[in-house]
Motif scaffolding. Structure first.
Motif, PDB file in Angstrom:
ATOM      1  N   ASP A 182      44.315  51.440  31.174  1.00 59.53           N
ATOM      2  CA  ASP A 182      43.773  52.357  31.774  1.00 59.53           C
ATOM      3  C   ASP A 182      42.480  52.271  32.665  1.00 59.53           C
ATOM      4  O   ASP A 182      41.773  53.431  33.096  1.00 59.53           O
ATOM      5  N   ARG A 183      42.064  50.757  32.724  1.00 61.23           N
ATOM      6  CA  ARG A 183      40.815  50.846  33.295  1.00 61.23           C
ATOM      7  C   ARG A 183      41.240  49.789  34.660  1.00 61.23           C
ATOM      8  O   ARG A 183      42.129  49.271  34.616  1.00 61.23           O
ATOM      9  N   ARG A 184      40.524  50.266  35.957  1.00 62.18           N
ATOM     10  CA  ARG A 184      40.714  49.631  36.945  1.00 62.18           C
ATOM     11  C   ARG A 184      40.112  48.006  36.887  1.00 62.18           C
ATOM     12  O   ARG A 184      39.195  47.857  36.111  1.00 62.18           O
ATOM     13  N   VAL A 185      40.571  47.377  37.973  1.00 58.70           N
ATOM     14  CA  VAL A 185      40.360  45.908  37.920  1.00 58.70           C
ATOM     15  C   VAL A 185      38.806  45.477  37.864  1.00 58.70           C
ATOM     16  O   VAL A 185      38.689  44.335  37.350  1.00 58.70           O
ATOM     17  N   GLY A 186      37.969  46.227  38.272  1.00 53.52           N
ATOM     18  CA  GLY A 186      36.642  45.810  38.269  1.00 53.52           C
ATOM     19  C   GLY A 186      35.628  46.356  37.261  1.00 53.52           C
ATOM     20  O   GLY A 186      34.364  45.880  37.123  1.00 53.52           O
ATOM     21  N   MET A 187      36.271  46.854  36.053  1.00 52.34           N
ATOM     22  CA  MET A 187      35.662  47.456  35.201  1.00 52.34           C
ATOM     23  C   MET A 187      35.279  46.993  33.851  1.00 52.34           C
ATOM     24  O   MET A 187      34.733  47.356  32.918  1.00 52.34           O
ATOM     25  N   SER A 188      35.649  45.680  33.663  1.00 57.34           N
ATOM     26  CA  SER A 188      35.734  44.712  32.492  1.00 57.34           C
ATOM     27  C   SER A 188      34.720  43.721  32.124  1.00 57.34           C
ATOM     28  O   SER A 188      34.613  43.126  31.284  1.00 57.34           O
ATOM     29  N   THR A 189      34.163  43.516  33.380  1.00 56.86           N
ATOM     30  CA  THR A 189      33.168  42.380  33.456  1.00 56.86           C
ATOM     31  C   THR A 189      32.030  42.471  34.175  1.00 56.86           C
ATOM     32  O   THR A 189      31.997  43.423  35.050  1.00 56.86           O
ATOM     33  N   ASP A 190      30.987  41.597  34.056  1.00 54.09           N
ATOM     34  CA  ASP A 190      29.722  41.488  34.879  1.00 54.09           C
ATOM     35  C   ASP A 190      29.834  41.659  36.240  1.00 54.09           C
ATOM     36  O   ASP A 190      29.290  42.502  37.088  1.00 54.09           O
ATOM     37  N   MET A 191      30.727  40.806  36.676  1.00 51.77           N
ATOM     38  CA  MET A 191      31.139  40.814  38.325  1.00 51.77           C
ATOM     39  C   MET A 191      32.601  40.485  38.341  1.00 51.77           C
ATOM     40  O   MET A 191      33.296  39.685  37.483  1.00 51.77           O
ATOM     41  N   THR A 192      33.404  41.042  39.302  1.00 50.63           N
ATOM     42  CA  THR A 192      34.849  40.680  39.453  1.00 50.63           C
ATOM     43  C   THR A 192      34.691  40.226  41.215  1.00 50.63           C
ATOM     44  O   THR A 192      34.250  40.967  41.896  1.00 50.63           O
ATOM     45  N   ILE A 193      35.419  39.263  41.375  1.00 53.29           N
ATOM     46  CA  ILE A 193      35.423  38.928  42.781  1.00 53.29           C
ATOM     47  C   ILE A 193      37.265  39.160  43.126  1.00 53.29           C
ATOM     48  O   ILE A 193      38.087  38.883  42.497  1.00 53.29           O
TER      49      ILE A 193
END
Length: 402
Positions: A182-193
């Motif tokens: 239920d979390r969008r792609v950018g919400m789990s790490t310090d940075m998302t590319i």
């Protein structure tokens, strides 16, 4: 229901399934996209103008983050993320071998050392326990790739990273639009590319971005893409502040995206849900077809995830066929199906071999590489196109099955 023929034609001398070539991936550009670019070409700004923050705002909203910084390519975004993470000589960064070379090259750009952790043989993503085995006193960060659009097991990985004080970088070049618990792609790490190459979910021609919730990382990313220069009065080190004044504070790069690209990206972003929905629909039809061929394997979807299906990798289990992957690859191409291969394990490339990496580091990734073929998957594919792919796979499957 798809039409699965159990009796395939002999390949030699048989008419190809398709008359025209079907590529494995292709962009979808409509009139609105074209007009968005034309509007910029007629405006005052082709670069460093208002379309860039507009695009970044949309990306941050899509990712569920506070900040987004757009770059000239996904590779530039990875390089910037490694800079912001503090990667330097002596740093080790753990990543997967089953990825495009940029996912680890970015570590080399900063003087660090890529360390490869093996994959899970069914999800094709990094295995948390394999990551744990590679953590050392020199480990600075993790670069976690969502292979083919399938989110990696982020709860386990980020808990591990937190326990060891590691920066987490999510390489989501394949997975914008995917969901993890239920979390969008950018919400789990310090940075998302992200990457916006033409075969990706949305395109800017070439382009990339980094999204983050951390203001300090955001500031570093902004400067890194613009020669290390800042005009922000709160960041300037000198007090002499005429209107023209700016400072170069770090050694950065010219990694700026243009307003032309950003306008196209903003237009494409409005259609992301439509594109991802169609990818999921096509993947579901493939899954239905290939369940009837037990000697083939497709990527298992982990519980609590929803892939955005950038790729559809199909594994031909070697023990069941009279030919190897290369013959199967060529046979599918002879049917005018534009198959591809994702990927040669990074450390098997000659450059990495020259650095001392050797075969045998990641047995699961190497075994998958020896058996995998990527078949076409993109939103512009019709149901007829998909049926042609299934027919071609069925034909080759029947021909080479022991």
């Amino acid at each position: 229901m798809l039409n699965i023929q159990k009796e395939g034609l002999a390949i030699r001398g048989a008419k190809p399934v398709r008359e025209k070539w079907l590529p494995y991936g292709r962009q979808w550009i409509d009139d609105a996209d074209v007009q968005s670019v034309v509007d910029v070409l007629k405006s005052d700004f082709l670069s460093s103008g208002p379309k860039i923050p507009e695009f970044e705002k949309g990306l941050a909203e899509e990712a569920g983050t506070k900040y987004a910084v757009a770059f000239s390519s996904g590779t530039a975004a990875l390089h910037a993320a490694c800079f912001a993470a503090g990667i330097e000589s002596g740093s080790e960064v753990i990543t997967t071998p089953l990825t495009f070379a940029a996912s680890s090259n970015c570590v080399l750009y900063m003087g660090g050392k890529p360390v490869f952790a093996d994959i899970h043989p069914e999800t094709f993503n990094m295995e948390p326990q394999a990551i744990l085995k590679q953590i050392s006193l020199h480990t600075k960060a993790l670069i976690i790739v969502d292979y083919a659009g399938q989110p990696a097991p982020y709860d386990e990985i980020t808990d591990m990273a937190s326990a060891h004080g590691l920066v987490t970088i999510r390489d989501a070049a394949h997975s914008i639009g995917s969901i993890y618990k239920d979390r969008r792609v950018g919400m789990s790490t310090d940075m998302t590319i992200f990457s916006f190459h033409p075969v990706k979910h949305i395109t800017t021609g070439e382009g990339g971005a980094v999204v983050t919730d951390k203001k300090e990382l955001y500031r570093k990313l902004l400067m890194f893409r613009n020669h290390g220069i800042t005009r922000d009065a709160q960041e300037l080190q000198r007090q002499y502040l005429p209107k023209w004044y700016y400072e170069m504070q770090i050694l950065g790069y010219n990694y700026r995206i243009t307003d032309i690209q950003a306008a196209l990206g903003t237009s494409q972003l409005q259609k992301l849900d439509q594109f991802v929905d169609r990818r999921r629909e096509l993947a579901s039809l493939y899954n239905e077809a290939f369940r009837q061929m037990p000697e083939l394997a497709f990527q298992r979807q982990a519980e609590g995830t929803s892939s955005s299906w950038h790729l559809y990798p199909l594994r031909w289990k070697r023990d069941y066929f009279t030919a190897g992957r290369d013959d199967i690859f060529q046979a599918l191409q002879a049917e005018n199906i534009g198959v591809n291969l994702h990927y040669t394990p990074v450390y098997l490339h000659p450059y990495y071999q020259s650095l001392g990496y050797r075969r045998g580091l990641c047995p699961n990734a190497e075994a998958l590489y020896d058996e995998i073929v990527t078949i076409p998957l993109y939103p512009l594919m019709t149901d007829h196109d998909l049926q042609d792919v299934v027919d071609a796979v069925t034909k080759v499957y029947n021909y080479y099955l022991k």
